[in-house]
Design an enzyme around this catalytic site. Structure first.
Site, short mmCIF file in Angstrom:
data_model
loop_
_atom_site.label_atom_id
_atom_site.label_comp_id
_atom_site.label_asym_id
_atom_site.label_seq_id
_atom_site.Cartn_x
_atom_site.Cartn_y
_atom_site.Cartn_z
N LYS A 42 0.87 -1.18 0.00
CA LYS A 42 0.00 0.00 0.00
C LYS A 42 0.90 1.23 0.00
CE LYS A 42 -3.03 2.88 2.68
NZ LYS A 42 -3.49 3.24 4.04
N GLY A 48 -7.85 9.61 9.77
CA GLY A 48 -8.16 9.71 11.19
C GLY A 48 -9.21 10.73 11.56
N ALA A 85 -9.37 5.86 4.50
CA ALA A 85 -9.23 7.06 5.34
C ALA A 85 -10.55 7.83 5.45
CB ALA A 85 -8.14 8.00 4.82
N GLY A 86 -10.84 8.25 6.68
CA GLY A 86 -11.97 9.12 6.94
C GLY A 86 -13.20 8.45 7.49
N ASN A 125 -8.58 1.91 10.07
CA ASN A 125 -7.80 1.60 11.27
C ASN A 125 -8.32 2.40 12.46
OD1 ASN A 125 -4.22 1.63 12.14
ND2 ASN A 125 -5.96 0.81 13.21
N THR A 126 -8.22 3.74 12.38
CA THR A 126 -8.58 4.58 13.52
C THR A 126 -10.02 4.38 13.96
OG1 THR A 126 -7.01 6.24 12.71
CG2 THR A 126 -8.57 6.95 14.38
#
Length: 264
Positions: free
Chosen positions: A106, A167, A193-194, A215-216
């Site tokens: 990635k 994040g 993301a987001g 992830n976050t």
């Protein structure tokens, strides 16, 4: 149209996966929580920040691969934390070396520490180098349809547009750009993301994304393992809704039952 779009399985670089939820391995309180959340998510592809996680480069320290073994998961090394072409390419090469020649990576090349938005020019340059070296590049980029088309033409095996800054938890900010990217796809499109909560993941899948990486949203939740289960359900529900085909949106009411032929 990408092969992954037409079937029940996600197909990346010729490999098939049942799960369309990809998860990160950072920000958890310990490796045990990482393991439990990954299992709860049902993820088969897990991304690892080579610059921040130990997968063998630091002997004597806890090794992520002890809880997420490569014979069970596809380990997706990433270049998180890289802000220039040279660092990104070097990190990708290190990941391949640590994983015995594993070509999947990635790629992310960030512009600055405040926004963590992609440096698109640097990302293009790094992509060209890595593809030429035989890497299977899954590229993190802006939600720009022209860029998505360009990265696919460069030979990326998947394009991963952001939904919102890394994040941020803001969810999908520009569904129309994302929809255009999806409609024009020639490789799998995965939101990266987001995402903040399960409904964000469901919306991404309802739009027709091939998968979502997060992830976050999981690791930062009050109960990460429970949130991982919620995300898995959201991915499944969103995919089913997309395949089922939603009704058109209308300004006014439409009766559930026909009124023709009723008495009176």
């Amino acid at each position: 149209m990408a092969q992954s779009q037409s079937g029940n399985e996600l197909v990346i670089a010729g490999r098939r996966y049942r799960s369309r939820l990809l998860t990160g391995t950072g920000k958890f309180k310990d490796l045990q929580e990482t393991k439990e959340a990954t299992e709860a998510a049902g993820a088969e592809i897990v991304t690892v920040a080579i610059r921040r996680s130990n997968i063998g480069q630091n002997p004597g320290e806890p090794n992520l691969l002890d809880v997420l073994p490569p014979d069970r998961y596809t380990i997706l090394p990433n270049t998180a934390g890289c802000f220039n072409v040279e660092d990104a390419v070097r990190t990708a090469r290190l990941g391949r070396e640590l994983l015995d020649g594993h070509p999947l990576v990635k790629l992310e090349v960030l512009a600055d520490t405040k926004t963590l938005l992609p440096d698109v020019i640097a990302t293009i340059k790094a992509t060209e180098i890595l593809v030429a070296e035989g890497f299977e590049v899954m590229v993190y980029t802006n939600d720009d349809p022209i860029l998505a088309r360009h990265f696919a033409a460069l030979g990326c095996v998947a394009v991963m547009p952001l939904a919102a800054p890394i994040g941020s938890g803001l969810g999908i900010r520009n569904p129309y750009n994302l929809l255009t990217i999806i409609e024009e796809r020639s490789v799998p499109i995965l939101v990266d993301a987001g995402v903040g909560t399960a409904s964000d993941a469901a919306v991404a899948m309802e739009l027709g994304c091939d998968g979502v990486l997060m992830n976050t949203a999981i690791a930062g939740a009050r109960e990460p393992v429970r949130m991982a289960r919620a995300m898995a359900l959201a991915i499944e529900a969103g995919r089913e809704a997309f395949l089922a085909g939603r009704i058109p949106k209308k300004r006014f009411a439409s009766a559930s039952s026909p009124i023709e032929g009723t008495i009176g």
